[in-house]
Enzyme design. Structure first.
Site, mmCIF file in Angstrom:
data_model
loop_
_atom_site.group_PDB
_atom_site.id
_atom_site.type_symbol
_atom_site.label_atom_id
_atom_site.label_comp_id
_atom_site.label_asym_id
_atom_site.label_seq_id
_atom_site.Cartn_x
_atom_site.Cartn_y
_atom_site.Cartn_z
ATOM 1 N N SER A 138 0.663 -0.909 -0.355
ATOM 2 C CA SER A 138 0.089 0.345 0.341
ATOM 3 C C SER A 138 0.585 1.356 0.194
ATOM 4 O O SER A 138 2.149 1.001 0.454
ATOM 5 C CB SER A 138 -0.920 -0.061 1.345
ATOM 6 O OG SER A 138 -1.184 1.296 1.385
ATOM 7 N N TYR A 152 -1.072 -0.850 10.224
ATOM 8 C CA TYR A 152 -1.394 -0.922 9.185
ATOM 9 C C TYR A 152 -0.033 -0.833 7.465
ATOM 10 O O TYR A 152 0.436 -1.251 7.251
ATOM 11 C CB TYR A 152 -2.513 -0.793 8.321
ATOM 12 C CG TYR A 152 -3.235 -0.776 7.055
ATOM 13 C CD1 TYR A 152 -3.643 -2.120 6.279
ATOM 14 C CD2 TYR A 152 -2.652 0.353 6.383
ATOM 15 C CE1 TYR A 152 -3.959 -1.958 4.863
ATOM 16 C CE2 TYR A 152 -3.157 0.113 4.495
ATOM 17 C CZ TYR A 152 -3.828 -1.347 4.337
ATOM 18 O OH TYR A 152 -3.909 -1.482 2.745
HETATM 19 P P1 NAP Z 1 -11.422 -5.919 1.360
HETATM 20 O O1 NAP Z 1 -12.166 -6.058 -0.202
HETATM 21 O O2 NAP Z 1 -12.051 -5.411 2.293
HETATM 22 O O3 NAP Z 1 -11.931 -7.581 0.515
HETATM 23 C C1 NAP Z 1 -10.512 -7.999 1.442
HETATM 24 C C2 NAP Z 1 -10.822 -8.903 1.308
HETATM 25 O O4 NAP Z 1 -9.672 -10.015 2.163
HETATM 26 C C3 NAP Z 1 -12.053 -10.353 1.213
HETATM 27 O O5 NAP Z 1 -12.424 -11.059 0.488
HETATM 28 C C4 NAP Z 1 -12.058 -11.001 2.536
HETATM 29 O O6 NAP Z 1 -12.496 -12.141 3.193
HETATM 30 C C5 NAP Z 1 -10.739 -11.184 3.045
HETATM 31 N N1 NAP Z 1 -9.702 -11.456 3.860
HETATM 32 C C6 NAP Z 1 -9.595 -10.753 4.624
HETATM 33 N N2 NAP Z 1 -9.344 -11.323 6.505
HETATM 34 C C7 NAP Z 1 -8.779 -12.631 5.979
HETATM 35 C C8 NAP Z 1 -8.363 -14.005 6.434
HETATM 36 N N3 NAP Z 1 -7.661 -13.494 7.948
HETATM 37 N N4 NAP Z 1 -8.425 -14.897 5.575
HETATM 38 C C9 NAP Z 1 -8.643 -15.130 4.417
HETATM 39 N N5 NAP Z 1 -9.080 -13.450 3.987
HETATM 40 C C10 NAP Z 1 -9.348 -12.562 4.346
HETATM 41 O O7 NAP Z 1 -9.756 -5.414 0.766
HETATM 42 P P2 NAP Z 1 -9.573 -4.608 -0.556
HETATM 43 O O8 NAP Z 1 -9.051 -3.101 -0.492
HETATM 44 O O9 NAP Z 1 -10.250 -5.491 -1.498
HETATM 45 O O10 NAP Z 1 -7.697 -4.655 -0.358
HETATM 46 C C11 NAP Z 1 -7.158 -6.031 -1.056
HETATM 47 C C12 NAP Z 1 -5.670 -5.928 -0.628
HETATM 48 O O11 NAP Z 1 -5.026 -4.506 -1.551
HETATM 49 C C13 NAP Z 1 -5.099 -5.608 0.940
HETATM 50 O O12 NAP Z 1 -4.207 -6.198 1.637
HETATM 51 C C14 NAP Z 1 -5.031 -3.533 1.632
HETATM 52 O O13 NAP Z 1 -4.273 -3.893 2.404
HETATM 53 C C15 NAP Z 1 -4.722 -3.649 -0.294
HETATM 54 N N6 NAP Z 1 -5.064 -2.370 -0.054
HETATM 55 C C16 NAP Z 1 -6.188 -1.944 0.181
HETATM 56 C C17 NAP Z 1 -6.652 -0.130 -0.935
HETATM 57 C C18 NAP Z 1 -8.106 0.248 -1.200
HETATM 58 O O14 NAP Z 1 -7.744 1.458 -0.871
HETATM 59 N N7 NAP Z 1 -8.374 -0.851 -1.558
HETATM 60 C C19 NAP Z 1 -5.297 0.185 -0.653
HETATM 61 C C20 NAP Z 1 -4.073 -0.258 -0.635
HETATM 62 C C21 NAP Z 1 -3.555 -1.883 -0.489
HETATM 63 P P3 NAP Z 1 -14.087 -12.522 3.144
HETATM 64 O O15 NAP Z 1 -15.409 -11.420 1.799
HETATM 65 O O16 NAP Z 1 -14.226 -13.681 2.940
HETATM 66 O O17 NAP Z 1 -14.639 -11.354 4.815
#
Ligand code: NAP
Length: 243
Positions: A138, A152
């Site tokens: 991130s 985080y």
């Molecule tokens: P999200 O929409 O909140 O989705 C999170 C996903 O992770 C869901 O599929 C959830 O499964 C799964 N998850 C959470 N804890 C888990 C565990 N212990 N074991 C297995 N699966 C787990 O997140 P996102 O925004 O797409 O983020 C994806 C990645 O991108 C993350 O690493 C995040 O830090 C990174 N990121 C995101 C952003 C942003 O702005 N969105 C920015 C920078 C980095 P369930 O559906 O079953 O809960």
């Protein structure tokens, strides 16, 4: 080589977009989720409906035994795993560091960093030459996320170190390891931080004046996994609208 990818946290957000894109590019996809089975099943159904191959695989990737089981079940269902996307991640309510308790800090490290370590270790044991890993960092790793979630940010900084180190260890085996570093992307994660409208609030202040879509991150992940990135390893690619 038949391409088989495990994507952790692929039931929603960036992981779900990546699952659909990679399936369209010929990968058989292990769609991992922790609790949201209905969303994971929906991702699989969409892939299958368009002629792709995918299976939903429950595992809490912060738990060592679950990660081993995830790889075993993916192999049984889809064949030998050739690629991995360590995407699962969490953040919690925006807080100053003084207000973050140890339990929360440990949980963030366990879900974001330890899961990445466990997935990378299993992949290092199993992936063939020509395989590749992409980890999700991130921009918080370099910004530090003050007043929001330093826990985080710290977990993502460690993921970048892990990515660079493992890339060097595995280069001789023909396995590439890279990371994508998204900025503000429209997903559910911001609601978990207590501000569902965060991308709309901060997006206009970015050089590109908007937040990003999960599909824009998925494209970078897919490129890094692909042969088009055959000379790229140990790299961290920003997908952050210029921030
Ligand atoms: P999200 O929409 O909140 O989705 C999170 C996903 O992770 C869901 O599929 C959830 O499964 C799964 N998850 C959470 N804890 C888990 C565990 N212990 N074991 C297995 N699966 C787990 O997140 P996102 O925004 O797409 O983020 C994806 C990645 O991108 C993350 O690493 C995040 O830090 C990174 N990121 C995101 C952003 C942003 O702005 N969105 C920015 C920078 C980095 P369930 O559906 O079953 O809960």
């Amino acid at each position: 080589m038949d391409k088989v990818v495990i994507i952790t946290g692929a039931s929603r957000g960036i992981g779900a977009a990546t699952a659909k894109l990679l399936a369209a590019r010929g990968y058989a996809v292990g769609v991992n989720y922790r609790t949201h089975v209905r969303q994971a099943d929906e991702v699989v159904a969409q892939i299958v409906a368009t002629g792709g191959q995918a299976v939903a695989l429950q595992a809490d990737v912060s738990i060592e035994a679950d990660v081993m089981r995830l790889f075993d079940e993916a192999e049984r269902a889809l064949g030998p795993v050739t690629h991995l996307v360590n995407n699962a991640g969490v953040l919690f309510t925006q807080s100053r560091l003084v207000d973050i308790d140890l339990e929360r800090f440990n949980r963030v490290l366990q879900v974001n960093l330890i899961s990445c370590f466990l997935g990378c270790r299993e992949a290092a044991r199993r992936l063939p030459s020509g395989g590749a890993i992409v980890n999700l960092s991130s921009v918080a790793a370099r910004l530090g996320a003050p007043f929001e979630y330093i826990d985080y940010a710290a977990s993502k900084g460690a993921i970048e170190s892990l990515t660079k180190g493992l890339a060097t260890e595995l280069a001789g085996q023909g396995i590439r390891v890279n990371a994508v570093s998204p900025g503000l992307i429209y997903t559910d994660i911001h609601a978990d931080g207590g501000e569902p409208g965060r991308v709309d609030r901060v997006g206009p202040t970015l050089p590109m004046k908007r937040g990003g879509q999960p599909e824009e991150v998925a494209s970078a992940i897919a490129w890094l996994l692909s042969e088009e990135a055959s000379y790229v390893t140990g790299s961290i690619i920003d997908v952050a609208g210029g921030r």
